[in-house]
Design a protein around this motif. Sequence first.
Motif, mmCIF file in Angstrom:
data_model
loop_
_atom_site.group_PDB
_atom_site.id
_atom_site.type_symbol
_atom_site.label_atom_id
_atom_site.label_comp_id
_atom_site.label_asym_id
_atom_site.label_seq_id
_atom_site.Cartn_x
_atom_site.Cartn_y
_atom_site.Cartn_z
ATOM 1 N N SER A 21 41.698 33.516 62.437
ATOM 2 C CA SER A 21 41.533 33.069 61.671
ATOM 3 C C SER A 21 40.405 33.994 60.574
ATOM 4 O O SER A 21 39.715 33.916 60.264
ATOM 5 N N GLU A 22 39.295 34.880 61.308
ATOM 6 C CA GLU A 22 38.303 35.070 61.518
ATOM 7 C C GLU A 22 38.463 37.059 60.630
ATOM 8 O O GLU A 22 37.923 37.142 59.760
ATOM 9 N N ALA A 23 40.039 37.135 60.569
ATOM 10 C CA ALA A 23 40.399 38.158 59.909
ATOM 11 C C ALA A 23 40.840 38.171 58.710
ATOM 12 O O ALA A 23 41.522 38.767 57.990
ATOM 13 N N GLY A 24 40.602 36.640 58.291
ATOM 14 C CA GLY A 24 41.318 35.763 57.288
ATOM 15 C C GLY A 24 42.748 35.877 57.369
ATOM 16 O O GLY A 24 42.889 35.209 55.899
ATOM 17 N N LEU A 132 39.612 45.530 38.728
ATOM 18 C CA LEU A 132 39.926 44.861 40.169
ATOM 19 C C LEU A 132 40.567 45.397 41.697
ATOM 20 O O LEU A 132 41.085 46.092 41.275
ATOM 21 N N GLU A 133 39.883 46.036 42.547
ATOM 22 C CA GLU A 133 40.400 46.550 43.098
ATOM 23 C C GLU A 133 39.895 46.017 45.082
ATOM 24 O O GLU A 133 38.906 44.955 45.346
ATOM 25 N N LEU A 134 41.360 45.182 45.598
ATOM 26 C CA LEU A 134 41.107 44.938 47.147
ATOM 27 C C LEU A 134 41.687 45.414 48.282
ATOM 28 O O LEU A 134 42.430 46.293 48.024
ATOM 29 N N ASP A 135 40.120 46.310 48.730
ATOM 30 C CA ASP A 135 40.989 47.715 49.618
ATOM 31 C C ASP A 135 40.955 46.456 51.357
ATOM 32 O O ASP A 135 40.084 45.464 51.675
ATOM 33 N N LEU A 136 42.066 46.163 51.828
ATOM 34 C CA LEU A 136 42.308 45.121 52.961
ATOM 35 C C LEU A 136 42.686 45.740 54.283
ATOM 36 O O LEU A 136 42.398 44.827 55.541
ATOM 37 N N ILE A 137 42.370 47.008 54.552
ATOM 38 C CA ILE A 137 41.635 47.331 56.056
ATOM 39 C C ILE A 137 39.945 47.206 55.973
ATOM 40 O O ILE A 137 39.426 46.198 56.545
ATOM 41 N N THR A 138 39.452 47.936 55.068
ATOM 42 C CA THR A 138 37.848 47.349 54.957
ATOM 43 C C THR A 138 37.453 46.386 54.085
ATOM 44 O O THR A 138 36.792 45.694 54.723
ATOM 45 N N ARG A 139 38.641 45.828 53.788
ATOM 46 C CA ARG A 139 38.308 43.875 53.706
ATOM 47 C C ARG A 139 36.800 43.635 52.779
ATOM 48 O O ARG A 139 35.865 43.474 52.697
ATOM 49 N N ARG A 140 37.098 44.898 51.798
ATOM 50 C CA ARG A 140 35.989 45.115 50.799
ATOM 51 C C ARG A 140 36.559 44.538 48.907
ATOM 52 O O ARG A 140 37.827 45.341 48.640
ATOM 53 N N GLY A 141 36.439 44.110 48.485
ATOM 54 C CA GLY A 141 36.544 44.048 46.664
ATOM 55 C C GLY A 141 35.695 44.478 45.641
ATOM 56 O O GLY A 141 34.066 44.667 46.114
ATOM 57 N N ARG A 142 35.896 44.882 44.955
ATOM 58 C CA ARG A 142 35.203 45.770 43.377
ATOM 59 C C ARG A 142 36.387 45.014 42.456
ATOM 60 O O ARG A 142 36.947 45.212 41.888
ATOM 61 N N ARG A 143 35.009 45.105 41.342
ATOM 62 C CA ARG A 143 35.503 45.012 40.197
ATOM 63 C C ARG A 143 34.704 45.898 38.854
ATOM 64 O O ARG A 143 33.475 45.611 39.415
ATOM 65 N N GLY A 144 34.804 47.168 38.609
ATOM 66 C CA GLY A 144 34.834 48.438 38.055
ATOM 67 C C GLY A 144 33.742 48.832 38.671
ATOM 68 O O GLY A 144 34.558 48.653 40.278
ATOM 69 N N SER A 145 32.024 48.711 39.504
ATOM 70 C CA SER A 145 31.673 49.299 39.795
ATOM 71 C C SER A 145 30.767 48.783 40.929
ATOM 72 O O SER A 145 29.865 49.131 41.703
ATOM 73 N N LYS A 146 31.052 46.819 40.417
ATOM 74 C CA LYS A 146 29.967 46.227 41.754
ATOM 75 C C LYS A 146 31.642 45.592 42.309
ATOM 76 O O LYS A 146 31.866 44.889 42.543
ATOM 77 N N THR A 151 34.299 35.600 51.109
ATOM 78 C CA THR A 151 33.895 34.564 51.663
ATOM 79 C C THR A 151 35.757 35.041 52.251
ATOM 80 O O THR A 151 36.318 35.273 51.395
ATOM 81 N N GLN A 152 35.766 34.481 53.701
ATOM 82 C CA GLN A 152 37.104 35.279 53.888
ATOM 83 C C GLN A 152 38.152 33.831 53.272
ATOM 84 O O GLN A 152 39.853 34.865 53.158
ATOM 85 N N LYS A 153 37.431 33.058 52.956
ATOM 86 C CA LYS A 153 39.256 32.470 52.214
ATOM 87 C C LYS A 153 39.124 32.804 50.915
ATOM 88 O O LYS A 153 40.024 32.616 50.819
ATOM 89 N N GLU A 154 37.986 33.147 50.172
ATOM 90 C CA GLU A 154 37.409 33.700 48.983
ATOM 91 C C GLU A 154 38.588 35.013 48.466
ATOM 92 O O GLU A 154 39.657 35.608 48.197
ATOM 93 N N TYR A 193 37.081 26.057 45.018
ATOM 94 C CA TYR A 193 37.973 28.295 45.502
ATOM 95 C C TYR A 193 37.998 28.615 44.572
ATOM 96 O O TYR A 193 37.299 29.914 44.469
ATOM 97 N N VAL A 194 38.995 28.473 43.871
ATOM 98 C CA VAL A 194 39.407 29.588 42.592
ATOM 99 C C VAL A 194 38.155 29.069 41.860
ATOM 100 O O VAL A 194 38.073 30.995 41.256
ATOM 101 N N ASN A 195 37.464 28.207 40.988
ATOM 102 C CA ASN A 195 35.808 28.300 39.926
ATOM 103 C C ASN A 195 35.539 29.613 40.892
ATOM 104 O O ASN A 195 34.790 29.751 40.314
ATOM 105 N N MET A 196 34.913 28.839 42.773
ATOM 106 C CA MET A 196 33.991 30.327 42.794
ATOM 107 C C MET A 196 34.188 31.207 43.167
ATOM 108 O O MET A 196 33.587 32.183 42.598
ATOM 109 N N LEU A 197 35.813 31.623 42.992
ATOM 110 C CA LEU A 197 36.183 32.980 42.927
ATOM 111 C C LEU A 197 35.794 34.111 41.728
ATOM 112 O O LEU A 197 35.375 34.933 41.245
ATOM 113 N N ARG A 198 36.110 33.368 40.397
ATOM 114 C CA ARG A 198 35.808 33.057 39.327
ATOM 115 C C ARG A 198 34.457 33.639 38.811
ATOM 116 O O ARG A 198 34.294 34.634 37.527
#
Length: 224
Positions: A21-24, A132-146, A151-154, A193-198
Amino acid sequence: MRLLVVEDESKMSDFIRKGLSEAGYAVDVAETGSAGESLAAANPYDLVVLDVMLPDQSGLDTARHLRRDDYNGPILMLTALSGTRDKVHGLDAGADDYLTKPFAFEELLARIRALLRRHHPEKQSMLRFSNLELDLITRRGRRGSKELTLTQKEFALLEYFLRNPNRPLSRTSISEHVWDVHFDTESNVIDVYVNMLRKKLEDGSNKKLIHTIVGVGYVLREEE
Ligand code: CA
């Protein structure tokens, strides 16, 4: 990603459930082989972690039954037995990999990631859509350069959208893949959750990517 853990020892299953669960991952636990089979028949699991020593039947039988009942996802066997013959029996019964107890949690996580990648060649470690980019190993996401702070759920929710781009996703299918059996279908948790993610994705001048489909749910797509 939603996983099923079939393990009767509560200490062990608590340890695995908490860590995953902690790993998402969304995680359900069954304490017997037959309970595991019922859950697998009712829910779309991406992977099953299966103990060999279960109170009602051998995990080898559970693996056979899951395959007979058309469960096609990866099965990772947990065994206290380190003999080659037991490993062979496990693999013959339909398991994809095995781990001997005791194990380091990091190894369990790495094997789960490897099995998910191997089982679904499209399940690469980097998911991309639009800018949009999501790295499943480092668990990092980017949108453009940002960089996105999720959170794990997001993260799990965005991963599900990215695996199903341009496909309308109902609240039921979102809950089945991102939440566990304790999800309250009457609640508006998904919308929250969708609204927070948006808000995180659309921060600033970014174009909208998650769209509401009235009466259906949501879709990840680029605006026309
Ligand atoms: Ca056991």
